[in-house]
Motif scaffolding. Structure first.
Motif, PDB file in Angstrom:
ATOM      1  N   ASP A   6       0.836  -1.195   0.000  1.00 38.35           N
ATOM      2  CA  ASP A   6       0.000   0.000   0.000  1.00 38.35           C
ATOM      3  C   ASP A   6       0.876   1.253   0.000  1.00 38.35           C
ATOM      4  OD1 ASP A   6      -1.794   2.005   0.327  1.00 38.35           O
ATOM      5  OD2 ASP A   6      -2.607   1.312   2.236  1.00 38.35           O
ATOM      6  N   PRO A   7       0.866   2.044  -1.090  1.00 38.94           N
ATOM      7  CA  PRO A   7       1.748   3.206  -1.158  1.00 38.94           C
ATOM      8  C   PRO A   7       1.321   4.337  -0.231  1.00 38.94           C
ATOM      9  CG  PRO A   7       0.312   3.142  -3.070  1.00 38.94           C
ATOM     10  CD  PRO A   7       0.076   1.863  -2.314  1.00 38.94           C
ATOM     11  N   ASN A   8       0.090   4.264   0.288  1.00 41.01           N
ATOM     12  CA  ASN A   8      -0.401   5.329   1.166  1.00 41.01           C
ATOM     13  C   ASN A   8      -0.048   5.086   2.626  1.00 41.01           C
ATOM     14  OD1 ASN A   8      -1.702   6.792  -0.955  1.00 41.01           O
ATOM     15  ND2 ASN A   8      -3.333   5.248  -0.929  1.00 41.01           N
ATOM     16  N   PHE A   9       0.500   3.913   2.922  1.00 44.13           N
ATOM     17  CA  PHE A   9       0.851   3.590   4.304  1.00 44.13           C
ATOM     18  C   PHE A   9       2.179   4.243   4.669  1.00 44.13           C
ATOM     19  CE2 PHE A   9       3.153   0.679   7.211  1.00 44.13           C
ATOM     20  CZ  PHE A   9       2.364   0.892   8.336  1.00 44.13           C
ATOM     21  N   LYS A  10       2.187   5.026   5.730  1.00 45.48           N
ATOM     22  CA  LYS A  10       3.396   5.707   6.201  1.00 45.48           C
ATOM     23  C   LYS A  10       3.979   4.933   7.380  1.00 45.48           C
ATOM     24  CE  LYS A  10       2.682   8.924   3.186  1.00 45.48           C
ATOM     25  NZ  LYS A  10       3.500   8.975   1.958  1.00 45.48           N
ATOM     26  N   ASP A  11       5.102   4.323   7.156  1.00 41.59           N
ATOM     27  CA  ASP A  11       5.706   3.444   8.160  1.00 41.59           C
ATOM     28  C   ASP A  11       6.607   4.254   9.086  1.00 41.59           C
ATOM     29  OD1 ASP A  11       6.798   1.410   9.605  1.00 41.59           O
ATOM     30  OD2 ASP A  11       7.308   0.169   7.876  1.00 41.59           O
ATOM     31  N   PRO A  12       6.319   4.261  10.406  1.00 42.93           N
ATOM     32  CA  PRO A  12       7.171   4.996  11.345  1.00 42.93           C
ATOM     33  C   PRO A  12       8.449   4.260  11.716  1.00 42.93           C
ATOM     34  CG  PRO A  12       5.394   3.934  12.528  1.00 42.93           C
ATOM     35  CD  PRO A  12       5.149   3.638  11.071  1.00 42.93           C
ATOM     36  N   THR A  13       8.582   3.009  11.285  1.00 47.48           N
ATOM     37  CA  THR A  13       9.759   2.213  11.612  1.00 47.48           C
ATOM     38  C   THR A  13      11.005   2.811  10.974  1.00 47.48           C
ATOM     39  OG1 THR A  13       8.355   0.239  11.575  1.00 47.48           O
ATOM     40  CG2 THR A  13      10.735  -0.114  11.550  1.00 47.48           C
ATOM     41  N   PRO A  14      12.132   2.896  11.705  1.00 48.07           N
ATOM     42  CA  PRO A  14      13.383   3.349  11.074  1.00 48.07           C
ATOM     43  C   PRO A  14      13.671   2.550   9.815  1.00 48.07           C
ATOM     44  CG  PRO A  14      13.670   3.156  13.442  1.00 48.07           C
ATOM     45  CD  PRO A  14      12.312   2.583  13.137  1.00 48.07           C
ATOM     46  N   ALA A  15      14.134   3.224   8.779  1.00 44.52           N
ATOM     47  CA  ALA A  15      14.294   2.591   7.469  1.00 44.52           C
ATOM     48  C   ALA A  15      15.152   1.337   7.536  1.00 44.52           C
ATOM     49  CB  ALA A  15      14.908   3.590   6.486  1.00 44.52           C
ATOM     50  N   LEU A  16      16.184   1.336   8.376  1.00 51.32           N
ATOM     51  CA  LEU A  16      17.098   0.199   8.434  1.00 51.32           C
ATOM     52  C   LEU A  16      16.416  -1.078   8.889  1.00 51.32           C
ATOM     53  CD1 LEU A  16      20.067  -0.655   8.041  1.00 51.32           C
ATOM     54  CD2 LEU A  16      20.454  -0.089  10.452  1.00 51.32           C
ATOM     55  N   PHE A  17      15.288  -0.954   9.618  1.00 47.32           N
ATOM     56  CA  PHE A  17      14.624  -2.142  10.153  1.00 47.32           C
ATOM     57  C   PHE A  17      13.217  -2.327   9.588  1.00 47.32           C
ATOM     58  CE2 PHE A  17      17.797  -1.035  13.413  1.00 47.32           C
ATOM     59  CZ  PHE A  17      18.513  -2.225  13.409  1.00 47.32           C
ATOM     60  N   ARG A  18      13.036  -1.936   8.336  1.00 42.83           N
ATOM     61  CA  ARG A  18      11.731  -2.094   7.696  1.00 42.83           C
ATOM     62  C   ARG A  18      11.572  -3.420   6.969  1.00 42.83           C
ATOM     63  NH1 ARG A  18       9.990   3.857   5.264  1.00 42.83           N
ATOM     64  NH2 ARG A  18      10.053   4.964   7.259  1.00 42.83           N
ATOM     65  N   LEU A  19      12.670  -4.084   6.666  1.00 48.66           N
ATOM     66  CA  LEU A  19      12.612  -5.396   6.029  1.00 48.66           C
ATOM     67  C   LEU A  19      13.963  -6.070   6.190  1.00 48.66           C
ATOM     68  CD1 LEU A  19      10.322  -6.916   4.638  1.00 48.66           C
ATOM     69  CD2 LEU A  19      11.178  -6.123   2.434  1.00 48.66           C
ATOM     70  N   GLY A  20      13.950  -7.393   6.212  1.00 43.98           N
ATOM     71  CA  GLY A  20      15.136  -8.147   6.591  1.00 43.98           C
ATOM     72  C   GLY A  20      16.378  -7.899   5.773  1.00 43.98           C
ATOM     73  N   PHE A  21      16.211  -7.604   4.481  1.00 45.26           N
ATOM     74  CA  PHE A  21      17.398  -7.428   3.642  1.00 45.26           C
ATOM     75  C   PHE A  21      18.240  -6.232   4.065  1.00 45.26           C
ATOM     76  CE2 PHE A  21      14.555  -4.431   1.646  1.00 45.26           C
ATOM     77  CZ  PHE A  21      15.358  -3.473   1.046  1.00 45.26           C
ATOM     78  N   ARG A  22      17.627  -5.224   4.657  1.00 47.76           N
ATOM     79  CA  ARG A  22      18.364  -3.988   4.946  1.00 47.76           C
ATOM     80  C   ARG A  22      19.498  -4.195   5.955  1.00 47.76           C
ATOM     81  NH1 ARG A  22      16.149   0.876   3.309  1.00 47.76           N
ATOM     82  NH2 ARG A  22      14.170   0.776   2.166  1.00 47.76           N
ATOM     83  N   PRO A  23      19.207  -4.547   7.205  1.00 48.74           N
ATOM     84  CA  PRO A  23      20.330  -4.686   8.148  1.00 48.74           C
ATOM     85  C   PRO A  23      21.209  -5.895   7.862  1.00 48.74           C
ATOM     86  CG  PRO A  23      18.296  -5.404   9.188  1.00 48.74           C
ATOM     87  CD  PRO A  23      17.904  -4.799   7.859  1.00 48.74           C
ATOM     88  N   SER A 395      19.878   2.212   4.114  1.00 49.58           N
ATOM     89  CA  SER A 395      19.559   2.850   5.396  1.00 49.58           C
ATOM     90  C   SER A 395      18.563   3.998   5.246  1.00 49.58           C
ATOM     91  CB  SER A 395      20.839   3.365   6.056  1.00 49.58           C
ATOM     92  OG  SER A 395      21.553   4.231   5.192  1.00 49.58           O
ATOM     93  N   LYS A 396      18.022   4.177   4.046  1.00 53.68           N
ATOM     94  CA  LYS A 396      17.026   5.222   3.799  1.00 53.68           C
ATOM     95  C   LYS A 396      15.747   4.592   3.272  1.00 53.68           C
ATOM     96  CE  LYS A 396      20.560   8.654   2.629  1.00 53.68           C
ATOM     97  NZ  LYS A 396      21.129   9.522   1.547  1.00 53.68           N
ATOM     98  N   PRO A 397      14.590   5.290   3.425  1.00 57.36           N
ATOM     99  CA  PRO A 397      13.310   4.750   2.937  1.00 57.36           C
ATOM    100  C   PRO A 397      13.336   4.533   1.434  1.00 57.36           C
ATOM    101  CG  PRO A 397      12.932   6.572   4.440  1.00 57.36           C
ATOM    102  CD  PRO A 397      14.400   6.574   4.154  1.00 57.36           C
ATOM    103  N   ARG A 398      12.410   3.703   0.949  1.00 53.57           N
ATOM    104  CA  ARG A 398      12.253   3.471  -0.476  1.00 53.57           C
ATOM    105  C   ARG A 398      12.002   4.785  -1.226  1.00 53.57           C
ATOM    106  NH1 ARG A 398      10.045  -1.880  -2.443  1.00 53.57           N
ATOM    107  NH2 ARG A 398       9.228  -0.538  -4.118  1.00 53.57           N
ATOM    108  N   LEU A 399      12.476   4.840  -2.444  1.00 55.78           N
ATOM    109  CA  LEU A 399      12.273   6.040  -3.253  1.00 55.78           C
ATOM    110  C   LEU A 399      10.809   6.297  -3.557  1.00 55.78           C
ATOM    111  CD1 LEU A 399      15.152   5.828  -5.912  1.00 55.78           C
ATOM    112  CD2 LEU A 399      15.046   7.241  -3.865  1.00 55.78           C
TER     113      LEU A 399
END
Length: 404
Positions: A6-23, A395-399
């Protein structure tokens, strides 16, 4: 259920921990870049640095630490990051994120750091952290897969459970100072990794290739795939049990190597030469077949066996990890996969490192230290290039502002 796209969902989670691939991709790449030169400093220049003194590894034996950390530190971080990301796509269930993902990453990090502390840290601490990291990952995969009854993917959490047992057994081997047992476990885990690459690669490599070259994806052939999976599974078990030997083992190696070649030939590898994101996958996958056939050809030569295992470790595991994290990181941060940073030099460096590390000591054994340092330099530069290009985007949100 929340639509995970959902592109309208604003996730407050720090970008680094939004999905497993990141950290885990970042951590795995950093471990790859750091651990290999650190290992060579310890191996060739022991006691030359106050940081790398013998107490640095107390109570860990360096010759145990090197293969353990490359398999359960570097490679397993990439495997876990990929699976925790892919399972969301497979099942349409929300992936692990926020504090649960931070916990998984924290457990992985605790194990890595505690094995290098200049103090006699009890071995149960890194062992428990490593086990927790793998078990939580396996549980998340199983929960999502079972919820949608996607039984064909249930093998992944099962494989992680087996890896957990092997890891705990490796800590037992260290506690007992049994490096023979530890060595057999490392060989078994290398074939475990080869099986994982074969299983996942059989899905993603022909799929990615077909899309890019605009050809139909070859349908899997069960009579080709399952004998190959079985052969690699038997090799993993045999590395620990030593049940097969002689002609039986040689025949199994040849069978697995030929099946790999036939399987890959159906994926149009010759059509990928102009696209680094594709030829890097194909060449890394090819290293498994070359290692299998090399071991079969020189069955009774321990030197060749060791170097062929390094061809799998550096070329197949290292190369496939680097290629996949480069591709997945672009796609899951909202970027064009084929318009990202130039990673062709890094892919080439990994593959050259694999050839140098595997064949240099065989052809010119007197220059083995030179081959080790050259391969290590190429390996470190390759993963360093990934960190240079990808740390910011991971470490940054999706474009596009979407979750993940």
């Amino acid at each position: 259920m929340l639509n995970i796209d959902d592109p309208n969902f604003k996730d407050p989670t720090p970008a680094l921990f939004r999905l497993g691939f990141r950290p885990l991709f970042l951590a795995g790449a950093a471990a790859a870049a750091l651990l290999i030169p650190l290992w060579l400093l310890v191996w060739y220049l022991p006691g030359q640095s106050p940081i790398l003194s013998p107490s640095f590894y107390s109570p860990v034996i360096p010759i145990w630490w090197h293969p353990h950390e490359m398999l359960f530190g570097f490679a397993m971080a990439i495997v876990a990051g990929f699976l925790l990301t892919a399972v969301q796509n497979w099942t349409n269930q929300p992936g692990l994120k926020g504090w649960p993902l931070a916990l998984v990453f924290g457990l992985w990090l605790i194990a890595r750091v505690s094995l290098m502390l200049p103090a006699a840290v009890p071995l149960w601490l890194p062992a428990a952290a490593d086990a927790g990291f793998l078990l939580i990952t396996a549980a998340k995969l199983a929960q999502a897969i079972i919820k949608v009854r996607q039984w064909r993917n249930l093998g992944f959490p099962i494989l992680l459970l087996l890896a957990t047992l092997a890891n705990l057994y490796s800590y037992y081997a260290l506690y007992q100072r049994d490096m023979v047992l530890a060595s057999t476990l490392w060989q078994g885990m290398i074939w475990w990794m080869a099986l994982m690459i074969t299983f996942v690669g059989g899905r993603v490599v022909p799929f990615f290739t077909a899309i890019r070259i605009k050809r139909g994806k070859p349908s899997p052939l069960p009579y080709l795939d399952w004998p190959l999976f079985t052969a690699l599974g038997v090799l993993a078990i045999n590395a620990v049990t030593h049940t097969l030997e002689g002609v039986a083992l040689q025949s199994l190696l040849v069978l697995a190597g030929l099946l790999q070649l036939v399987r890959q030939a159906r994926w149009f590898p010759h059509k990928t030469l102009k696209e680094p994101m594709l030829w890097s996958l194909h060449l890394s996958y090819l290293c498994i077949a070359l290692a299998l056939l090399g071991m079969a050809l020189f069955l009774d030569n321990p030197l060749v066996e060791r170097q062929m295992l390094h061809l799998v470790g550096v070329g197949a595991i290292g190369g496939m990890c680097l290629s996949m994290i480069s591709r997945v990181s672009l796609g899951h941060t909202g970027r064009n996969i084929y318009a990202g940073p130039t990673m062709a030099p890094a892919f080439l460096m990994i593959l050259i490192a694999a050839l140098v590390r595997a064949f240099g000591p065989i052809l010119w054994p007197d220059s083995t230290p030179t081959w080790h340092w050259l391969a290590a330099s190429l390996w470190t530069a390759a993963f360093g290039l990934f960190l240079w290009h990808y740390t910011g985007m991971l470490s940054k949100p999706r474009l596009d502002g979407r979750p993940g």
